[in-house]
Structures are given as structure tokens and as C-alpha cells.
Design a protein around this motif. Structure first.
Motif, PDB file in Angstrom:
ATOM      1  N   GLU A  78       0.852  -1.189   0.000  1.00 29.02           N
ATOM      2  CA  GLU A  78       0.000   0.000   0.000  1.00 29.02           C
ATOM      3  C   GLU A  78       0.888   1.239   0.000  1.00 29.02           C
ATOM      4  OE1 GLU A  78      -2.644   1.481   3.486  1.00 29.02           O
ATOM      5  OE2 GLU A  78      -3.704  -0.112   2.453  1.00 29.02           O
ATOM      6  N   CYS A  79       0.705   2.074  -1.015  1.00 35.61           N
ATOM      7  CA  CYS A  79       1.491   3.298  -1.111  1.00 35.61           C
ATOM      8  C   CYS A  79       1.235   4.176   0.115  1.00 35.61           C
ATOM      9  CB  CYS A  79       1.108   4.052  -2.379  1.00 35.61           C
ATOM     10  SG  CYS A  79       1.987   5.606  -2.581  1.00 35.61           S
ATOM     11  N   THR A  80       2.289   4.765   0.640  1.00 28.17           N
ATOM     12  CA  THR A  80       2.142   5.589   1.846  1.00 28.17           C
ATOM     13  C   THR A  80       1.660   7.005   1.530  1.00 28.17           C
ATOM     14  OG1 THR A  80       4.487   6.136   1.721  1.00 28.17           O
ATOM     15  CG2 THR A  80       3.840   4.303   3.164  1.00 28.17           C
ATOM     16  N   HIS A  81       1.453   7.314   0.260  1.00 26.53           N
ATOM     17  CA  HIS A  81       0.890   8.623  -0.075  1.00 26.53           C
ATOM     18  C   HIS A  81      -0.618   8.602   0.160  1.00 26.53           C
ATOM     19  CE1 HIS A  81      -0.432  11.725  -3.218  1.00 26.53           C
ATOM     20  NE2 HIS A  81      -0.005  12.386  -2.144  1.00 26.53           N
ATOM     21  N   LEU A  82      -1.363   7.883  -0.692  1.00 25.72           N
ATOM     22  CA  LEU A  82      -2.821   7.830  -0.519  1.00 25.72           C
ATOM     23  C   LEU A  82      -3.373   6.412  -0.578  1.00 25.72           C
ATOM     24  CD1 LEU A  82      -3.966  10.978  -2.532  1.00 25.72           C
ATOM     25  CD2 LEU A  82      -3.775  10.720  -0.059  1.00 25.72           C
ATOM     26  N   GLY A  83      -2.505   5.424  -0.512  1.00 19.63           N
ATOM     27  CA  GLY A  83      -2.985   4.055  -0.336  1.00 19.63           C
ATOM     28  C   GLY A  83      -3.195   3.212  -1.566  1.00 19.63           C
ATOM     29  N   CYS A  84      -2.769   3.645  -2.749  1.00 21.61           N
ATOM     30  CA  CYS A  84      -2.900   2.790  -3.935  1.00 21.61           C
ATOM     31  C   CYS A  84      -1.947   1.604  -3.808  1.00 21.61           C
ATOM     32  CB  CYS A  84      -2.552   3.571  -5.194  1.00 21.61           C
ATOM     33  SG  CYS A  84      -3.732   4.872  -5.562  1.00 21.61           S
ATOM     34  N   ARG A  85      -2.228   0.559  -4.565  1.00 19.65           N
ATOM     35  CA  ARG A  85      -1.366  -0.620  -4.534  1.00 19.65           C
ATOM     36  C   ARG A  85      -0.200  -0.417  -5.492  1.00 19.65           C
ATOM     37  NH1 ARG A  85      -4.113  -6.157  -4.283  1.00 19.65           N
ATOM     38  NH2 ARG A  85      -4.693  -5.109  -2.371  1.00 19.65           N
ATOM     39  N   VAL A  94       6.711   1.061  -8.051  1.00 17.74           N
ATOM     40  CA  VAL A  94       6.158   2.347  -8.449  1.00 17.74           C
ATOM     41  C   VAL A  94       4.663   2.356  -8.139  1.00 17.74           C
ATOM     42  CG1 VAL A  94       5.690   1.633 -10.833  1.00 17.74           C
ATOM     43  CG2 VAL A  94       6.030   4.055 -10.312  1.00 17.74           C
ATOM     44  N   CYS A  95       4.173   3.514  -7.773  1.00 15.31           N
ATOM     45  CA  CYS A  95       2.747   3.660  -7.507  1.00 15.31           C
ATOM     46  C   CYS A  95       2.079   4.188  -8.778  1.00 15.31           C
ATOM     47  CB  CYS A  95       2.510   4.623  -6.345  1.00 15.31           C
ATOM     48  SG  CYS A  95       0.755   4.870  -6.029  1.00 15.31           S
ATOM     49  N   PRO A  96       1.035   3.510  -9.270  1.00 16.58           N
ATOM     50  CA  PRO A  96       0.381   3.942 -10.508  1.00 16.58           C
ATOM     51  C   PRO A  96      -0.445   5.218 -10.340  1.00 16.58           C
ATOM     52  CG  PRO A  96      -0.824   2.117  -9.557  1.00 16.58           C
ATOM     53  CD  PRO A  96       0.401   2.322  -8.703  1.00 16.58           C
ATOM     54  N   CYS A  97      -0.746   5.601  -9.118  1.00 18.43           N
ATOM     55  CA  CYS A  97      -1.652   6.747  -8.914  1.00 18.43           C
ATOM     56  C   CYS A  97      -0.960   8.089  -9.125  1.00 18.43           C
ATOM     57  CB  CYS A  97      -2.274   6.668  -7.525  1.00 18.43           C
ATOM     58  SG  CYS A  97      -3.370   5.248  -7.373  1.00 18.43           S
ATOM     59  N   HIS A  98       0.146   8.338  -8.444  1.00 20.42           N
ATOM     60  CA  HIS A  98       0.808   9.647  -8.558  1.00 20.42           C
ATOM     61  C   HIS A  98       2.308   9.515  -8.771  1.00 20.42           C
ATOM     62  CE1 HIS A  98      -2.734  10.081  -5.831  1.00 20.42           C
ATOM     63  NE2 HIS A  98      -3.070  10.877  -6.815  1.00 20.42           N
ATOM     64  N   GLY A  99       2.762   8.298  -9.025  1.00 23.01           N
ATOM     65  CA  GLY A  99       4.141   8.108  -9.439  1.00 23.01           C
ATOM     66  C   GLY A  99       5.193   7.968  -8.351  1.00 23.01           C
ATOM     67  N   SER A 100       4.813   7.801  -7.116  1.00 19.87           N
ATOM     68  CA  SER A 100       5.841   7.585  -6.085  1.00 19.87           C
ATOM     69  C   SER A 100       6.629   6.320  -6.404  1.00 19.87           C
ATOM     70  CB  SER A 100       5.200   7.425  -4.706  1.00 19.87           C
ATOM     71  OG  SER A 100       4.702   8.645  -4.244  1.00 19.87           O
ATOM     72  N   GLU A 101       7.893   6.357  -6.042  1.00 22.36           N
ATOM     73  CA  GLU A 101       8.728   5.177  -6.271  1.00 22.36           C
ATOM     74  C   GLU A 101       9.391   4.767  -4.968  1.00 22.36           C
ATOM     75  OE1 GLU A 101       9.646   6.124 -10.972  1.00 22.36           O
ATOM     76  OE2 GLU A 101      11.332   5.855  -9.598  1.00 22.36           O
ATOM     77  N   GLY A 111       8.868  11.063  -4.547  1.00 22.84           N
ATOM     78  CA  GLY A 111       7.570  11.430  -3.987  1.00 22.84           C
ATOM     79  C   GLY A 111       6.474  11.418  -5.018  1.00 22.84           C
ATOM     80  N   PRO A 112       5.275  11.758  -4.642  1.00 20.73           N
ATOM     81  CA  PRO A 112       4.913  12.533  -3.450  1.00 20.73           C
ATOM     82  C   PRO A 112       4.882  11.768  -2.127  1.00 20.73           C
ATOM     83  CG  PRO A 112       2.942  12.044  -4.724  1.00 20.73           C
ATOM     84  CD  PRO A 112       4.111  11.537  -5.518  1.00 20.73           C
ATOM     85  N   ALA A 113       4.958  10.447  -2.129  1.00 23.68           N
ATOM     86  CA  ALA A 113       4.967   9.740  -0.841  1.00 23.68           C
ATOM     87  C   ALA A 113       6.149  10.234  -0.020  1.00 23.68           C
ATOM     88  CB  ALA A 113       5.062   8.236  -1.072  1.00 23.68           C
TER      89      ALA A 113
HETATM   90 FE1  FES Z   1       0.814   6.480  -4.422  1.00 26.43          FE
HETATM   91 FE2  FES Z   1      -0.213   8.880  -4.542  1.00 26.43          FE
HETATM   92  S1  FES Z   1      -1.148   7.070  -3.856  1.00 26.43           S
HETATM   93  S2  FES Z   1       1.731   8.250  -5.131  1.00 26.43           S
END
Ligand code: FES
Length: 133
Positions: A78-85, A94-101, A111-113
Motif C-alpha cells: 500500500e502506497c504511503t501517499h494515498l494508499g494505492c497498490r 512504483v505507484c500507478p496513482c501519482h508516481g511515487s517510487e 515522492g509525493p509519498a
Molecule cells: Fe501512491 Fe499517490 S497514492 S503516489
């Protein structure tokens, strides 16, 4: 006068019955919420057979297990930014939602995480790893 008293009693009885009737859906919803919470708590334990864990990086649906010799580290996907997988990408994630790595070890590399992946508690029970997700 007697009619007025009867009318007030009837009205009061009607209002009590009506309010009682209105509360039925809330009683039903309350029971369902309690059942859902119980099921959710029961499902928060994940068992992974030890034979399925290879040395190195092991990607499962909701967790990542890193095995270094006999040492295990379990990370949430679970991404620590907003919780996407997060998804595996190259050597990390990599997070598909906002690109955190994240690195393979779960450290934020972009970031943004702002926080590293969450490390999960686990225990070894016989031939499996029991993880609280
Ligand atoms: Fe993963 Fe925003 S939820 S970068």
C-alpha cells in the motif's frame, strides 16, 4: 374533554409507533456494520506457506516479503501517499496513482509519498508465515 384526552393519547401512541418504525433500518444497519467489522478483522491475517518464499524479493498480492538468508521482512504494498497498490518496476516499486517510487527495501526514492513502505508484523507458525495486514 374526553375526546381531547383520547386524541392526545392516540397521537402519542402513533408518534411512539412511528418513531419505533423509523429506528428499524438503523438497527439493521448497526447489526450489518458489526458483522462487516468482525469479518474484516478475521480477514486481516494472511498465511503464506514458507515453501512459496524464495531468497530475495517475493511479491504477493498485498505484501512484499524480502528473504535474506533466514531473515524475513514483510512490507505492505500500500502506497504511503494515498494508499494505492504499488507495482514492481525494475529493482523497486512504483505507484500507478501519482508516481511515487520505492526501492526494493521499501524506502521512498521519489515522492509525493513521504514515508517508506509500512513494515508488517508477522510470525512463523509451522510451515507458514502469518502476517497481520
Ligand atoms: Fe501512491 Fe499517490 S497514492 S503516489
Amino acid at each position: 374533554m374526553a375526546d381531547t384526552i383520547m386524541t392526545k393519547k392516540s397521537r402519542r401512541l402513533f408518534l411512539k409507533s412511528f418513531l419505533g418504525f423509523l429506528s428499524l433500518p438503523f438497527l439493521y444497519l448497526g447489526k450489518n456494520a458489526a458483522d462487516t467489522a468482525r469479518r474484516w478483522n478475521e480477514n486481516r491475517i494472511l498465511n503464506i506457506p514458507l515453501k512459496d518464499i524464495r531468497p530475495g524479493q517475493n511479491d504477493f498480492d498485498t505484501v512484499i516479503i524480502l528473504k535474506d538468508k533466514e531473515r524475513l521482512t514483510v512490507l505492505s504494498r500500500e502506497c504511503t501517499h494515498l494508499g494505492c497498490r504499488i507495482h514492481a518496476k525494475g529493482d523497486g516499486y512504483v505507484c500507478p496513482c501519482h508516481g511515487s517510487e520505492f526501492t526494493r527495501e521499501g524506502k521512498v526514492s521519489r515522492g509525493p509519498a513521504a514515508r517508506d513502505l509500512r513494515e508488517l508484523a508477522f510470525s512463523k507458525t509451522g510451515d507458514s508465515v502469518r502476517i497481520r495486514v
